[in-house]
Design a protein around this motif. Structure first.
Motif, short mmCIF file in Angstrom:
data_model
loop_
_atom_site.label_atom_id
_atom_site.label_comp_id
_atom_site.label_asym_id
_atom_site.label_seq_id
_atom_site.Cartn_x
_atom_site.Cartn_y
_atom_site.Cartn_z
N GLY A 7 0.84 -1.19 0.00
CA GLY A 7 0.00 0.00 0.00
C GLY A 7 0.88 1.24 0.00
O GLY A 7 2.09 1.14 0.21
N ASN A 8 0.28 2.38 -0.27
CA ASN A 8 1.09 3.60 -0.21
C ASN A 8 0.26 4.82 0.19
O ASN A 8 -0.97 4.80 0.06
CB ASN A 8 1.81 3.84 -1.54
N ARG A 9 0.95 5.83 0.69
CA ARG A 9 0.31 7.09 1.07
C ARG A 9 0.77 8.20 0.13
O ARG A 9 0.89 9.35 0.54
CB ARG A 9 0.68 7.44 2.52
N LEU A 10 1.04 7.83 -1.08
CA LEU A 10 1.62 8.78 -2.04
C LEU A 10 0.72 9.99 -2.27
O LEU A 10 1.18 11.13 -2.26
CB LEU A 10 1.92 8.05 -3.36
N LYS A 11 -0.57 9.70 -2.48
CA LYS A 11 -1.49 10.79 -2.80
C LYS A 11 -1.56 11.80 -1.65
O LYS A 11 -1.49 13.02 -1.87
CB LYS A 11 -2.88 10.23 -3.10
N ALA A 12 -1.67 11.28 -0.42
CA ALA A 12 -1.79 12.16 0.74
C ALA A 12 -0.51 12.98 0.93
O ALA A 12 -0.58 14.21 1.13
CB ALA A 12 -2.07 11.32 1.98
N LEU A 13 0.63 12.31 0.84
CA LEU A 13 1.90 13.02 1.04
C LEU A 13 2.18 14.02 -0.08
O LEU A 13 2.73 15.09 0.14
CB LEU A 13 3.05 12.01 1.16
N ARG A 14 1.77 13.65 -1.29
CA ARG A 14 1.95 14.57 -2.43
C ARG A 14 1.09 15.82 -2.24
O ARG A 14 1.55 16.94 -2.46
CB ARG A 14 1.58 13.86 -3.73
N SER A 15 -0.15 15.60 -1.81
CA SER A 15 -1.05 16.75 -1.56
C SER A 15 -0.50 17.62 -0.46
O SER A 15 -0.54 18.85 -0.55
CB SER A 15 -2.45 16.25 -1.18
N LYS B 101 13.31 7.42 -4.68
CA LYS B 101 13.26 8.75 -5.30
C LYS B 101 11.99 9.50 -4.86
O LYS B 101 12.03 10.70 -4.59
CB LYS B 101 13.27 8.63 -6.82
N LEU B 102 10.87 8.78 -4.82
CA LEU B 102 9.60 9.39 -4.41
C LEU B 102 9.69 9.85 -2.95
O LEU B 102 9.25 10.95 -2.62
CB LEU B 102 8.44 8.39 -4.58
N ALA B 103 10.27 8.98 -2.12
CA ALA B 103 10.41 9.33 -0.70
C ALA B 103 11.27 10.58 -0.54
O ALA B 103 10.94 11.48 0.25
CB ALA B 103 11.00 8.15 0.06
N ARG B 104 12.36 10.63 -1.30
CA ARG B 104 13.25 11.78 -1.21
C ARG B 104 12.55 13.05 -1.71
O ARG B 104 12.67 14.11 -1.10
CB ARG B 104 14.52 11.52 -2.03
N ALA B 105 11.80 12.92 -2.82
CA ALA B 105 11.10 14.09 -3.37
C ALA B 105 10.04 14.62 -2.41
O ALA B 105 9.79 15.82 -2.35
CB ALA B 105 10.47 13.73 -4.70
N LEU B 106 9.43 13.70 -1.65
CA LEU B 106 8.38 14.11 -0.73
C LEU B 106 8.91 14.34 0.68
O LEU B 106 8.12 14.61 1.61
CB LEU B 106 7.26 13.06 -0.72
N ASN B 107 10.21 14.19 0.83
CA ASN B 107 10.87 14.41 2.12
C ASN B 107 10.23 13.56 3.23
O ASN B 107 9.89 14.07 4.31
CB ASN B 107 10.80 15.91 2.46
N ALA B 108 10.04 12.30 2.93
CA ALA B 108 9.42 11.38 3.90
C ALA B 108 10.17 10.05 3.88
O ALA B 108 10.72 9.68 2.83
CB ALA B 108 7.96 11.15 3.53
#
Lengths: 147, 69
Positions: free
Chosen positions: B7-15, B52-59
């Motif tokens: 699972g992922n929290r990408l949408k929430a963290l991106r927002s 890369k996504l984690a780094r971009a979202l600083n999480a």
């Protein structure tokens, strides 16, 4: 050349155009090559062939130009050949191989009963694989895209 | 449809980061539809892309992605 807003979408549309063109081109070319048509139907098949060419040619030329541009443009290359596209490409290749195997598998037993000229049959078998690959890639690439 | 138990929290963290899908895609060097399919759990990203996504979202990556029990 102006930058493309969505190169992945452009590629997908070019692939649909190529697939549609091949779908029209392939059977008409085989029919003309075998000489199985009467004079009444030759004109119709020639028109279908021409329309197929008009669709397939811009598709194949456009795809070549797009790939050449991607070689020079790093961001475009990244977008066109990212993980999802690579996965879709592998899946589409598998579909293409299955299509070739299926086409060959049907024509082999048929050739026992029907006298089939080798050249158009081989062309048809190979093109069916290309068509299946291009069409399935374009369909897979629609996933996650809005347009 | 989920491809795996990931699972992922990408949408929430991106927002939370105030980024659009296209902006995040440009940051990590993929297409927007890749971000879309990851968010919808249709596509499981590689470890490299996940990092890369984690780094971009600083999480931390384990905040961004998790295994469903």
């Amino acid at each position: 050349m102006p930058p493309l807003k969505n190169p992945a979408r452009t590629r997908r549309r070019l692939m649909f155009s190529l697939a549609l063109g091949l779908a029209m081109l392939m059977p008409s070319a085989i029919l003309l090559q075998t000489g199985a048509l009467g004079a009444n139907h030759t004109t119709t098949v020639l028109i279908i062939l021409a329309v197929g060419l008009l669709l397939a040619a811009p598709g194949s030329i456009g795809l070549t130009v797009l790939q050449l541009r991607a070689l020079r443009d790093r961001s475009m290359n990244q977008e066109l050949n990212d993980e999802l596209s690579t996965r879709n490409s592998v899946r589409a290749m598998a579909v293409g191989y299955v299509a070739i195997a299926a086409a060959a598998g049907y024509t082999l037993p048929l050739s026992v009963f029907i006298d089939m000229p080798l050249a158009p049959v081989l062309t048809g078998v190979l093109l069916s694989g290309v068509l299946a690959h291009v069409l399935s890639f374009a369909i897979f690439e629609r996933q996650g895209d809005d347009g | 449809m989920a491809e795996s138990e990931l699972g992922n929290r990408l949408k929430a963290l991106r927002s939370d980061a105030g980024l659009t899908q296209a902006e995040l895609a440009a940051l990590v060097g993929v297409s927007r539809k890749t971000i879309n399919t990851v968010e919808n759990e249709v596509f499981t990203p590689s470890t490299t892309l996940a990092l890369k996504l984690a780094r971009a979202l600083n999480a931390p990556v384990e905040t961004l992605f998790f295994l469903r029990a």
